[in-house]
Write an enzyme that holds these catalytic residues in place. Sequence first.
Site, short mmCIF file in Angstrom:
data_model
loop_
_atom_site.label_atom_id
_atom_site.label_comp_id
_atom_site.label_asym_id
_atom_site.label_seq_id
_atom_site.Cartn_x
_atom_site.Cartn_y
_atom_site.Cartn_z
N GLU A 258 0.89 -1.17 0.00
CA GLU A 258 0.00 0.00 0.00
C GLU A 258 0.92 1.21 0.00
O GLU A 258 1.55 1.50 1.02
CB GLU A 258 -0.90 0.04 1.25
CG GLU A 258 -1.59 -1.27 1.61
CD GLU A 258 -2.52 -1.76 0.53
OE1 GLU A 258 -3.04 -0.93 -0.23
OE2 GLU A 258 -2.71 -2.97 0.43
N CYS A 292 -1.82 9.42 2.58
CA CYS A 292 -1.61 8.87 1.24
C CYS A 292 -2.71 9.33 0.30
O CYS A 292 -2.51 9.42 -0.91
CB CYS A 292 -1.54 7.35 1.29
SG CYS A 292 -2.98 6.61 2.03
P1 NAD Z 1 8.49 4.77 4.69
O1 NAD Z 1 8.40 4.00 3.42
O2 NAD Z 1 9.62 5.70 4.87
O3 NAD Z 1 8.52 3.77 5.94
C1 NAD Z 1 7.51 2.82 6.15
C2 NAD Z 1 8.05 1.65 6.94
O4 NAD Z 1 8.99 0.95 6.15
C3 NAD Z 1 8.76 2.02 8.24
O5 NAD Z 1 8.33 1.16 9.26
C4 NAD Z 1 10.22 1.77 7.90
O6 NAD Z 1 11.00 1.44 9.02
C5 NAD Z 1 10.10 0.60 6.96
N1 NAD Z 1 11.26 0.35 6.10
C6 NAD Z 1 12.28 1.19 5.77
N2 NAD Z 1 13.16 0.55 4.97
C7 NAD Z 1 12.71 -0.70 4.77
C8 NAD Z 1 13.15 -1.83 4.03
N3 NAD Z 1 14.29 -1.80 3.34
N4 NAD Z 1 12.40 -2.96 4.03
C9 NAD Z 1 11.24 -3.01 4.72
N5 NAD Z 1 10.75 -1.96 5.44
C10 NAD Z 1 11.48 -0.83 5.48
O7 NAD Z 1 7.09 5.55 4.83
P2 NAD Z 1 6.63 6.62 5.92
O8 NAD Z 1 7.39 7.88 5.71
O9 NAD Z 1 6.60 6.02 7.26
O10 NAD Z 1 5.10 6.84 5.48
C11 NAD Z 1 4.72 7.72 4.45
C12 NAD Z 1 4.50 6.98 3.16
O11 NAD Z 1 3.53 5.95 3.34
C13 NAD Z 1 3.91 7.90 2.09
O12 NAD Z 1 4.46 7.59 0.85
C14 NAD Z 1 2.43 7.56 2.13
O13 NAD Z 1 1.73 7.87 0.95
C15 NAD Z 1 2.49 6.08 2.37
N6 NAD Z 1 1.21 5.59 2.93
C16 NAD Z 1 0.43 4.80 2.13
C17 NAD Z 1 -0.80 4.37 2.61
C18 NAD Z 1 -1.71 3.50 1.77
O14 NAD Z 1 -2.60 2.88 2.35
N7 NAD Z 1 -1.54 3.42 0.46
C19 NAD Z 1 -1.21 4.74 3.88
C20 NAD Z 1 -0.37 5.53 4.66
C21 NAD Z 1 0.85 5.96 4.18
#
Ligand code: NAD
Length: 506
Positions: A258, A292
Amino acid sequence: MQMLLKGDYFNGRFSHPEGTSALVGVQEKILKTCPGELTLNLWEAGVYYEHTEKVIESAQKGFDAWRKLSFDQRVVYLKKYQEAVRARKDEIAMALALEVGKPLWEAKTEAAALDSKVTVTITDSLERIKQETIKDVMPKIDGHVVYKPLGPCFVIGPFNFPCHLANGQILSALLAGNSIIFKPSEKTIYSAQLMIECFHQAGFPEGVINFINGTGQTAGKITIDKRVRGVFFTGSRGVGLRILENTYKDMGKLVALELGGKNSTIIHHDTNISHALPELLRACFLTSGQRCTSTSMILVHRKIEQEFISQFKSLTERIKVGHPTKSADPFMGPLIDQHAENLYFEFCNFGKQEGAEEIVSPRKLDIGFEGHYVSPSIHYAKRPDLKGKFIQEEIFGPNCFFVPYDDIEEAIQIANCTEYGLAASVFTRDTEIYKLCLRDIDAGLLNLNRSTVGATARMPFGGVKNSGNHRPAAVSMIDHCVSAVASLETLDDNSSKITDVVGLKD
Ligand code: NAD
């Protein structure tokens, strides 16, 4: 509020329960301050990389027992969890407000959603994975489709909805018979821990619920482990892509992504402006634009552009930005951290460099607390650079930009120009225009006379293109927590005759 971290959770226990230090023998530390009050240190978390192995072992053990329970037995545990989150909703809301910086009133809606999501999962999602029987699918043979759990599933959460999004994925995974490992964003560990405490209170069997703190490195290790059969990720496109790259050779691992969005709204000339304005204001700027589904592009019909933009601008200038818990009902709080603040100003600059006019400029705000407070901003572009960074990339801050259009096909074309496809909406009284948008806009969510934010848990939630990989969350999350087994059944064990076999020598 005192935020006492208890460490990771596996084999039914926190690794550093109350009274012991979560930082003994730690391999890395994460310090968290409140984004709305930088002098307020919230917690210091320890990262223990060796715990990855322990949580996976625990989840494997938990799965072996949990998968054998009936749906009814699992529902009993889910309802106990529901009671626990209901009882602790104010505490959870306060933690969310302080960690994320969202206003307390808004944090309360997230905390309340944890409770209601249990009901939706049981009433709406469960039906989708109940055993199906097809009578006489072949002569004298019945067919059954049985939905089996995948195994230990890894849920990775983002910072902006630390509890609600993971909660939805966890509940679906559990009800389907999987054990879970949850790694929240390293920016929001305490809110996530409160949720895990509620699962603990509900008395889930050992190993069914697991929780680990850490960074991308921690998540990366668990993601690629063969024993982990499902990876449910909510976060940015870049990390989602990395997860796909890291897992594609393990074909049996189900990966549900997502991801981000660059969401458009079309304001047609027949729109009831006084209805559209508040909808749009919330869609662009709630949670400081860190959703998002936040609306980013507003395609406004040329006939009403002046009137609409001028009213939207006046409303934007009235937005109260305040401390998440100490100001009286602010519209929005700060951005999550310094990096997000820098990116916000950087993106607004791209807008200018790529030819967009600043109608309301972004400003750093002084509200009496040291924090990542910025004002909402608006850009306008008659002929935007459709390939530019400003239009193509997710800003994740309180910005929107207007683009005028003459005919609806032109608006749809601009809405489709980005590599994302999460949410879109159209404001019009003309249902033919709505149907056209529904048919031609590339988005997983498309609303009529409602903005892009505020989805329901009772319908699928997910995007196309770079916003996801066709594994929508919400009600349909449970579809990705199981594999289907087709079984043909006959009780007539006398119907097969050797004389019916063609091609045997006498
Ligand atoms: P992010 O991608 O920076 O981090 C999300 C998670 O991924 C964190 O827990 C982080 O520790 C983890 N992570 C980092 N590197 C990783 C790796 N190599 N492998 C696996 N996991 C890893 O996102 P964020 O800044 O926390 O959130 C914002 C983003 O999330 C925005 O792009 C937003 O649009 C998206 N978002 C999407 C939805 C949806 O339902 N489509 C909902 C909420 C947020």
